[in-house]
Design a protein around this motif. Structure first.
Motif, PDB file in Angstrom:
ATOM      1  N   GLU A   1     -35.975 -36.516  -9.938  1.00  0.00           N
ATOM      2  CA  GLU A   1     -36.969 -35.829  -9.126  1.00  0.00           C
ATOM      3  C   GLU A   1     -36.327 -34.796  -8.208  1.00  0.00           C
ATOM      4  N   VAL A   2     -35.192 -35.145  -7.625  1.00  0.00           N
ATOM      5  CA  VAL A   2     -34.533 -34.228  -6.688  1.00  0.00           C
ATOM      6  C   VAL A   2     -33.958 -33.032  -7.426  1.00  0.00           C
ATOM      7  N   LYS A   3     -33.469 -33.244  -8.648  1.00  0.00           N
ATOM      8  CA  LYS A   3     -32.949 -32.118  -9.424  1.00  0.00           C
ATOM      9  C   LYS A   3     -34.019 -31.064  -9.643  1.00  0.00           C
ATOM     10  N   TRP A   4     -35.223 -31.491  -9.948  1.00  0.00           N
ATOM     11  CA  TRP A   4     -36.313 -30.530 -10.155  1.00  0.00           C
ATOM     12  C   TRP A   4     -36.794 -29.952  -8.834  1.00  0.00           C
ATOM     13  N   LEU A   5     -36.842 -30.797  -7.807  1.00  0.00           N
ATOM     14  CA  LEU A   5     -37.334 -30.326  -6.506  1.00  0.00           C
ATOM     15  C   LEU A   5     -36.437 -29.231  -5.943  1.00  0.00           C
ATOM     16  N   ALA A   6     -35.126 -29.352  -6.146  1.00  0.00           N
ATOM     17  CA  ALA A   6     -34.187 -28.384  -5.583  1.00  0.00           C
ATOM     18  C   ALA A   6     -34.340 -27.000  -6.196  1.00  0.00           C
ATOM     19  N   VAL A   7     -34.890 -26.907  -7.394  1.00  0.00           N
ATOM     20  CA  VAL A   7     -35.045 -25.599  -8.051  1.00  0.00           C
ATOM     21  C   VAL A   7     -36.514 -25.192  -8.144  1.00  0.00           C
TER      22      VAL A   7
ATOM     23  N   THR B   1     -32.351 -19.370  -2.352  1.00  0.00           N
ATOM     24  CA  THR B   1     -32.978 -20.584  -1.838  1.00  0.00           C
ATOM     25  C   THR B   1     -32.646 -21.786  -2.714  1.00  0.00           C
ATOM     26  N   SER B   2     -32.650 -21.615  -4.021  1.00  0.00           N
ATOM     27  CA  SER B   2     -32.287 -22.716  -4.920  1.00  0.00           C
ATOM     28  C   SER B   2     -30.842 -23.145  -4.707  1.00  0.00           C
ATOM     29  N   LEU B   3     -29.957 -22.178  -4.512  1.00  0.00           N
ATOM     30  CA  LEU B   3     -28.549 -22.499  -4.285  1.00  0.00           C
ATOM     31  C   LEU B   3     -28.390 -23.305  -2.996  1.00  0.00           C
ATOM     32  N   TYR B   4     -29.047 -22.879  -1.933  1.00  0.00           N
ATOM     33  CA  TYR B   4     -28.995 -23.625  -0.679  1.00  0.00           C
ATOM     34  C   TYR B   4     -29.615 -25.020  -0.846  1.00  0.00           C
ATOM     35  N   ALA B   5     -30.714 -25.104  -1.571  1.00  0.00           N
ATOM     36  CA  ALA B   5     -31.411 -26.380  -1.717  1.00  0.00           C
ATOM     37  C   ALA B   5     -30.561 -27.400  -2.462  1.00  0.00           C
ATOM     38  N   ILE B   6     -29.809 -26.964  -3.449  1.00  0.00           N
ATOM     39  CA  ILE B   6     -28.936 -27.900  -4.174  1.00  0.00           C
ATOM     40  C   ILE B   6     -27.872 -28.456  -3.229  1.00  0.00           C
ATOM     41  N   VAL B   7     -27.323 -27.605  -2.377  1.00  0.00           N
ATOM     42  CA  VAL B   7     -26.345 -28.079  -1.390  1.00  0.00           C
ATOM     43  C   VAL B   7     -26.985 -29.095  -0.443  1.00  0.00           C
ATOM     44  N   GLY B   8     -28.195 -28.797   0.037  1.00  0.00           N
ATOM     45  CA  GLY B   8     -28.879 -29.732   0.923  1.00  0.00           C
ATOM     46  C   GLY B   8     -29.193 -31.058   0.250  1.00  0.00           C
ATOM     47  N   ALA B   9     -29.582 -31.008  -1.023  1.00  0.00           N
ATOM     48  CA  ALA B   9     -29.876 -32.246  -1.754  1.00  0.00           C
ATOM     49  C   ALA B   9     -28.614 -33.070  -1.951  1.00  0.00           C
TER      50      ALA B   9
END
Length: 269
Positions: free
Chosen positions: A107-113, A231-239
């Motif tokens: 779920e987090v993999k999809w949410l981050a992108v 934003t996706s790049l930042y979100a993956i780091v946050g996840a």
């Protein structure tokens, strides 16, 4: 000649004549309320076994689906987003290395992108993850700028000594202060430019798996694709920080974001 009846007797007769009508009306209300309260509620589609077993990233919550289209058809054709889990895993492997597809949960993999423009945000979006990831990237960037050699902007003479300014003052210079220029907003903005970060995201294939809805499918650049990929790049780091910890997230920022931008890090950093 009609006999005069007392006023109390007339009022009693009138109230007795109205009582059956009021009683029947109250009975009707009770019957209607009883009928509404005892009607079994219909089960919504989200309780169906097939829909309940599907993950959140794969479907729009049935209760949130609009009965009619609330947005006009997009100009420039239809932008098709990725729905293939293997393609998403390949992007994570390219970015995080072997086993990168196992770093985050499904779920987090999809949410981050997933950008907030996709499906009106009904399947979740990555704004909060990106906010946390951006703070981590900015911190690592500031530390990298302080540690990296900075070009001294103050003029010096042939012996390397700083020259006096127009008022005869000589600045105080010290090796420990050489990295202060890297703490300015201008220095950080040059490093974390959205164009540069979006190129890194494209290198990892995030442009093929990020889910969003551009304003025009035939003009992604004008629709803000660089900001979406950043934003996706930042979100993956946050996840990664939330699920694997800050140490792992810092290492990802150093190796996968800052190193391609030209920074070098020691093995113990």
């Amino acid at each position: 000649m009609a006999s005069k009846r007392p006023l109390r007797s007339l009022l009693s007769t009138a109230s007795s004549s109205l009582r059956p009508a009021q009683s029947s009306k109250a009975s009707l209300v009770r019957t209607s309320a009883c009928a509404f309260s005892t009607t079994p509620s219909s089960r919504g589609p989200e309780y169906d076994t097939e829909a309940a077993d599907r993950p959140r990233w794969q479907q729009t919550p049935p209760r949130m689906m609009a009965p009619f289209r609330i947005r006009p058809q997009a100009n420039g054709g239809v932008f098709k987003v990725n729905e293939d889990p293997k393609r998403l895993d390949d992007a994570y492997v390219r970015m995080l290395g072997p086993g990168g597809d196992k770093v985050l949960g499904d779920e987090v993999k999809w949410l981050a992108v997933t950008h907030k423009s996709f499906d009106h945000g009904r399947r979740g979006f990555n704004d909060r993850l990106a906010y946390m990831g951006r703070r981590i990237v900015e911190l690592q960037t500031s530390q990298a700028l302080i540690s990296s050699p900075q070009e001294n902007q103050w003029p010096r003479d042939e012996r390397g000594q700083p020259l006096n300014d127009d008022f005869g003052r000589k600045p105080y210079l010290h090796p420990a202060l050489n990295g202060l220029q890297g703490l300015t907003d201008e220095a950080e903005g040059m490093v974390l430019n959205k164009s540069r970060l979006s190129q890194i995201a494209e290198r990892y294939g995030l442009d093929k798996v990020t889910r969003w809805k551009p304003k025009r499918a035939d003009n992604l650049q004008g629709s803000g694709v660089e900001t979406v990929l950043m934003t996706s790049l930042y979100a993956i780091v946050g996840a990664i920080a939330l699920e694997r910890g800050g140490e792992v997230a810092n290492k990802v920022v150093q190796d996968k974001i800052l190193a391609p931008l030209g920074f070098t890090f020691s093995s113990d950093s």
